[in-house]
Scaffold this active site. Structure first.
Site, PDB file in Angstrom:
ATOM      1  N   GLY A  53      27.431  22.443  36.251  1.00  0.00           N
ATOM      2  CA  GLY A  53      26.802  21.433  34.634  1.00  0.00           C
ATOM      3  C   GLY A  53      24.994  21.500  34.619  1.00  0.00           C
ATOM      4  O   GLY A  53      24.431  21.366  35.633  1.00  0.00           O
ATOM      5  N   SER A  54      23.779  21.963  33.870  1.00  0.00           N
ATOM      6  CA  SER A  54      23.180  21.430  33.763  1.00  0.00           C
ATOM      7  C   SER A  54      22.666  20.176  33.634  1.00  0.00           C
ATOM      8  O   SER A  54      23.334  19.062  33.664  1.00  0.00           O
ATOM      9  CB  SER A  54      21.664  22.208  32.433  1.00  0.00           C
ATOM     10  OG  SER A  54      21.839  23.254  33.241  1.00  0.00           O
ATOM     11  N   GLY A  55      21.222  19.872  34.259  1.00  0.00           N
ATOM     12  CA  GLY A  55      20.931  17.953  34.899  1.00  0.00           C
ATOM     13  C   GLY A  55      21.122  17.756  36.504  1.00  0.00           C
ATOM     14  O   GLY A  55      20.898  16.374  36.541  1.00  0.00           O
ATOM     15  N   HIS A  56      21.204  18.448  36.981  1.00  0.00           N
ATOM     16  CA  HIS A  56      21.169  18.168  37.706  1.00  0.00           C
ATOM     17  C   HIS A  56      20.027  19.206  39.099  1.00  0.00           C
ATOM     18  O   HIS A  56      20.160  19.168  40.244  1.00  0.00           O
ATOM     19  CB  HIS A  56      22.259  18.993  39.256  1.00  0.00           C
ATOM     20  CG  HIS A  56      23.547  17.911  38.372  1.00  0.00           C
ATOM     21  ND1 HIS A  56      24.234  17.362  38.446  1.00  0.00           N
ATOM     22  CD2 HIS A  56      24.765  18.492  37.905  1.00  0.00           C
ATOM     23  CE1 HIS A  56      24.912  17.136  37.293  1.00  0.00           C
ATOM     24  NE2 HIS A  56      25.295  18.273  37.671  1.00  0.00           N
ATOM     25  N   LYS A 104      31.249  23.536  43.525  1.00  0.00           N
ATOM     26  CA  LYS A 104      31.595  21.760  43.633  1.00  0.00           C
ATOM     27  C   LYS A 104      32.743  21.539  43.271  1.00  0.00           C
ATOM     28  O   LYS A 104      32.779  22.569  42.256  1.00  0.00           O
ATOM     29  CB  LYS A 104      30.721  21.091  43.129  1.00  0.00           C
ATOM     30  CG  LYS A 104      28.878  21.550  43.073  1.00  0.00           C
ATOM     31  CD  LYS A 104      27.837  20.746  42.872  1.00  0.00           C
ATOM     32  CE  LYS A 104      28.066  20.535  41.516  1.00  0.00           C
ATOM     33  NZ  LYS A 104      27.400  21.399  40.255  1.00  0.00           N
ATOM     34  N   ASP A 109      34.454  23.648  36.906  1.00  0.00           N
ATOM     35  CA  ASP A 109      33.682  24.669  37.373  1.00  0.00           C
ATOM     36  C   ASP A 109      34.999  25.478  38.632  1.00  0.00           C
ATOM     37  O   ASP A 109      34.718  26.685  38.449  1.00  0.00           O
ATOM     38  CB  ASP A 109      32.876  23.797  38.936  1.00  0.00           C
ATOM     39  CG  ASP A 109      31.660  22.906  37.956  1.00  0.00           C
ATOM     40  OD1 ASP A 109      31.761  23.046  36.657  1.00  0.00           O
ATOM     41  OD2 ASP A 109      30.742  22.682  38.655  1.00  0.00           O
ATOM     42  N   HIS A 219      27.488  12.917  37.834  1.00  0.00           N
ATOM     43  CA  HIS A 219      28.050  12.853  36.114  1.00  0.00           C
ATOM     44  C   HIS A 219      27.639  11.641  34.953  1.00  0.00           C
ATOM     45  O   HIS A 219      28.034  11.598  34.024  1.00  0.00           O
ATOM     46  CB  HIS A 219      29.036  13.657  35.919  1.00  0.00           C
ATOM     47  CG  HIS A 219      28.853  15.028  36.308  1.00  0.00           C
ATOM     48  ND1 HIS A 219      30.054  15.468  37.409  1.00  0.00           N
ATOM     49  CD2 HIS A 219      28.464  16.467  35.899  1.00  0.00           C
ATOM     50  CE1 HIS A 219      29.572  17.205  37.585  1.00  0.00           C
ATOM     51  NE2 HIS A 219      28.510  17.016  36.865  1.00  0.00           N
TER      52      HIS A 219
END
Length: 333
Positions: A53-56, A104, A109, A219
């Site tokens: 996921g994006s945001g990392h 991860k 995922d 998250h």
């Protein structure tokens, strides 16, 4: 909520376009927008692909380039990428020596990379192996995992395995190396604030001005306990003593100390934490041979940090030092 964006529904596509334009000498954004890949595709080299996921950011796209990843597949914010993203990325960067997925340990995922691996073998006949990272010692099971989560130690795996792939190591040997790096990496995080997902428009969880969350995930998942805000030395002591206990007696071993910011913490504070953590580990007889401090595996705008300790053997140390040239990590040639 205050964010520099045009809309929650376009923020990922526009961010990827900006990233690719800013680093056009290193990476290419696939026309479909499904993945970022290295500008140069190396024949005869095992291709390394990760994603999530994006945001990392800068994980994972920021680590695409020489000495690390060949491609990264970004999902929507905190949402797993889809199997077709990994399939198309693998076909685009395949150099004929196989593909290693670095994943991860989050259920979405793992499931989607599993599906992509099956599709890659069945449809394209490409050899593929999957390396699962699970370095987080805070909790055994969380909202999104069975077993320990993959967090900041994933960067260490991508860096060391990426260097070995650049040198021509085989797929099976890269898998074995990655498993060794993962086993020898332990992480633990603490949050001082929540993060705000653009589509939600409000903090993921409530945390009072005098509170912190020990063992939080990347998250915004809850950690092992909530506590009153303490000094940097006290926070580092709980984290580092927990990591040292996991390893047992490692007196005399070389290690990498990685202090990672979650996106909302100034470097000044991260270096305070590095100073505290280094002193604690040195009291355990651990030699901090290499260090990395900065915001590399983030959680949007969350304030806080994680500490990762990776025990280094001579091969791992040499590979860490090898040249790397990505948007977010670069040294050497």
């Amino acid at each position: 909520m205050k964010k520099l964006m045009n809309g929650a529904d376009t923020i990922l596509a526009e961010s990827l376009a900006g990233f690719a334009a800013a680093h056009a000498d290193i990476v290419v954004l696939d026309p479909s927008g499904k993945f970022i890949r290295r500008k140069d595709i190396i024949s005869g080299k095992v291709a390394l692909i990760s994603g999530g996921g994006s945001g990392h950011e800068p994980l994972h796209a920021g680590f695409v380039g020489m000495g690390m990843l060949d491609a990264a597949c970004p999902g929507q914010v905190f949402t797993s990428p889809t199997p077709d993203q990994m399939l198309e990325a693998a076909q685009a960067v395949d150099g004929g020596a196989g593909v290693l997925f670095i994943v991860k340990n989050y259920e979405g995922d793992v499931m989607n990379f599993d599906m992509a691996a099956e599709m890659l073998k069945d449809m394209a006949g490409i050899a593929v192996m999957q390396l699962i990272t699970n370095d987080d010692i805070a909790v055994e099971d969380s909202l999104f995992t069975t077993g320990r989560r993959g967090v900041a130690g994933t960067l260490v795996v991508e860096r060391i395995v990426g260097a070995a792939a650049e040198k021509g190591m085989s797929l099976a040997d890269l898998m074995a190396l990655g498993e060794r790096v993962n086993r020898q990496s332990k992480s633990f995080g603490v949050a001082l604030t929540s993060c705000t997902v653009p589509a939600a428009g409000k903090p993921t969880f409530d945390l009072g001005p005098g509170d912190m969350e020990f063992g939080v995930g990347i998250h915004g998942e809850p950690g092992r306990r909530r506590a009153a805000l303490a000094s940097a030395d006290e926070i580092a002591a709980e984290i580092c003593e927990g990591i040292a206990k996991e390893f047992g007696d490692v007196r005399g071993r070389n290690a990498l100390l990685f202090v990672n910011g979650f996106g909302g913490t100034p470097l000044m504070e991260l270096y305070v934490m590095h100073n505290s953590a280094r002193r604690i580990f040195e009291r355990h007889g651990i030699e901090i041979a290499r260090s990395l401090t900065g915001s590399y595996v983030t959680s949007l705008d969350m304030a806080g940090c994680s500490i990762t300790l990776t025990l280094l053997d001579d091969d791992m140390l040499s590979l860490w030092d090898a040249p790397v040239h990505t948007a977010a990590l670069r040294w050497g040639a």
